[in-house]
Design a protein around this motif. Sequence first.
Motif, PDB file in Angstrom:
ATOM      1  N   SER A   1       0.839  -1.193   0.000  1.00  0.00           N
ATOM      2  CA  SER A   1       0.000   0.000   0.000  1.00  0.00           C
ATOM      3  C   SER A   1       0.871   1.239   0.000  1.00  0.00           C
ATOM      4  O   SER A   1       1.919   1.281   0.671  1.00  0.00           O
ATOM      5  N   ALA A   2       0.451   2.254  -0.736  1.00  0.00           N
ATOM      6  CA  ALA A   2       1.175   3.525  -0.722  1.00  0.00           C
ATOM      7  C   ALA A   2       0.880   4.318   0.549  1.00  0.00           C
ATOM      8  O   ALA A   2       1.575   5.293   0.840  1.00  0.00           O
ATOM      9  N   ASP A   3      -0.150   3.912   1.299  1.00  0.00           N
ATOM     10  CA  ASP A   3      -0.468   4.596   2.557  1.00  0.00           C
ATOM     11  C   ASP A   3       0.690   4.522   3.538  1.00  0.00           C
ATOM     12  O   ASP A   3       1.033   5.493   4.203  1.00  0.00           O
ATOM     13  N   VAL A   4       1.251   3.319   3.658  1.00  0.00           N
ATOM     14  CA  VAL A   4       2.284   3.049   4.657  1.00  0.00           C
ATOM     15  C   VAL A   4       3.373   2.199   4.015  1.00  0.00           C
ATOM     16  O   VAL A   4       3.075   1.230   3.312  1.00  0.00           O
ATOM     17  N   ARG A   5       4.616   2.579   4.279  1.00  0.00           N
ATOM     18  CA  ARG A   5       5.735   1.795   3.769  1.00  0.00           C
ATOM     19  C   ARG A   5       6.791   1.668   4.865  1.00  0.00           C
ATOM     20  O   ARG A   5       7.046   2.621   5.599  1.00  0.00           O
ATOM     21  N   PHE A   6       7.394   0.487   4.964  1.00  0.00           N
ATOM     22  CA  PHE A   6       8.423   0.229   5.959  1.00  0.00           C
ATOM     23  C   PHE A   6       9.772   0.052   5.284  1.00  0.00           C
ATOM     24  O   PHE A   6       9.871  -0.576   4.232  1.00  0.00           O
ATOM     25  N   ARG A   7      10.808   0.598   5.916  1.00  0.00           N
ATOM     26  CA  ARG A   7      12.161   0.148   5.627  1.00  0.00           C
ATOM     27  C   ARG A   7      12.386  -1.081   6.506  1.00  0.00           C
ATOM     28  O   ARG A   7      12.358  -0.976   7.744  1.00  0.00           O
ATOM     29  N   TRP A   8      12.593  -2.246   5.909  1.00  0.00           N
ATOM     30  CA  TRP A   8      12.660  -3.467   6.694  1.00  0.00           C
ATOM     31  C   TRP A   8      13.778  -3.419   7.728  1.00  0.00           C
ATOM     32  O   TRP A   8      13.636  -3.965   8.834  1.00  0.00           O
TER      33      TRP A   8
END
Length: 428
Positions: free
Chosen positions: A88-95
Motif C-alpha cells: 500500500s502507498a499509505d504506509v511503507r516500511f524500511r525493513w
Amino acid sequence: MSYTLGSLPSSQPPRPDMDVLVLGAGIIGVSVALHLQKRGKSVLLVDRRAPGEETSYGNAGLIERASVVPYGFPREIRTLLKYATNRSADVRFRWTFLPKILPWLARFWLESSSRRLRRAASDMLPLIERSVIEHTALMAEAGIEHRARRGGWMEAYRSEKAFTAAKQAARALDEYGLRYDLLGPQELAAREPHLAGEFAGAVHWLDPATVADPGGLVTDYAALFERRGGTVIRGNAAELKQSGDGWSLVAGGRRIVAREAVVALGPWSDTVYKPLGYRIPLAVKRGYHVHIEPAGDAVLNHPIVDVERGYLLAPMTRGIRLTTGIEFADRDDAASPVQIDQTEPHARAIFPLGRRVEQTPWMGARPCLPDMRPIIGPAPRHKGLWFAFGHNHHGLTLGPATGRLLAEMMTGETPFADPAPFTMSRFG
C-alpha cells in the motif's frame, strides 16, 4: 528590539539577555514566539534554517478542523496484512528499521483501542476546535487573511463499498457538530469538473481551512514576529545549555542567555531532550511530496484524497502538490520516494497533469507520539525549560492553538484548555 548579547565577562554569573529562547522556527515555534511576545515577553527565535523551511513546508496545507479523532493504528486484518507486506502507498516500511520501531508500534496499537482512541479525541478536541479560529486571528494580525481558503477538502472513494463505509464513519462524528456533504458522482463532478469520473462518491469536509503555501504562511507569521520587535537567528539548538538560573546558546557568533527556553524542534527535539536525560517515545513518520503543473486549463478547486490509492492532491502556489502516505524509516536515512512513483500514475489518471516542477521530491519528517497527543508543558527536572512537539501530522493545524496554550501556561494565565493530557509525565 535590540539586545547586547554575550557581553558579560565569563567570570561573572550570566545575566539573561531576554526572557525566552524558542528553539525551532516551524509553525509550532513561530506560534509560541508570537503568543509569548503578545504577553510582553522578549523572545529570540532560533533555528538552523529560515522559518518554515523544514517539516512545516511539506504538508497538504490543511488546517484540519474536521480531524476530531486522531489517526489510530488500523485494526482490520486485511489492512494490516496490506501494510505489513508493503503493498500500500499509505504506509511503507524500511525493513531494516522495523526492529527499531516495533516497540513504538506496539504501544501505538495499544493506544488505538476504541476506548483509548475516544479518550484521545476528547483530550485533543479543545485544540482542534480552536485550530481555524487561532489561525484566523494570527492571519488578521499579519494582514494575510487572503491565505486562508474556506472551501474545505475532500475524501474520494472509488468503490461503493468504501464510500458506504465512509458515509457511516462521517455520520458517527455528528456529535461533534462537523459540517460535511456526501457527494455522489454528479455532485463531485460539479465541484471538481476536471476530475476524472472514476469515483463512487466523496465526503466533502466543510469546516477545515486550507492554505496554498504552508511554508510561506510560517514565513509570514515569522515576519509579523520580527515587525513586533522579535529576533530570528540561525543557530544549533543542540548546543543549548543550562546557565545559572537560565539557558544559554551560542548562535551567530554570540553567547545568548535567556531565563527560559522552549524546545519546539519537531522531529529534531531529541537533540535537546536526550542529552538532558529525558526518555520520550518520539517516532518519526517520513513523507514525500512533488509539485506537478496542471495540464492545459485544468483547475483543482479543493485538496482531495484518493483514499484507496493512498495519496492526496492539493492546489498549491507552485502547482498541484502530490503528497504521499507515511514511511517508517530512520529520520536521517537517504530519501526513497517509492510512494511518489507508486501514486503518480494514479494521480495522472484522475486529473490532467503536466510536467513535474521539481524532479527530486521533497522529503520531510513528522514527529509522532504513540498516544497521539503532543507534549506541551514544562520539563519536570529542569527549571525554565518547556516542550512543544510531537503533533502527529497536525503541526500546521495546531500551531497557533499550541502557541497560545503554552504561552498561557508560561505566563500564569488560565489556559483555554486543560494542559494535563499533554504533560511529559505521562511517559514516566
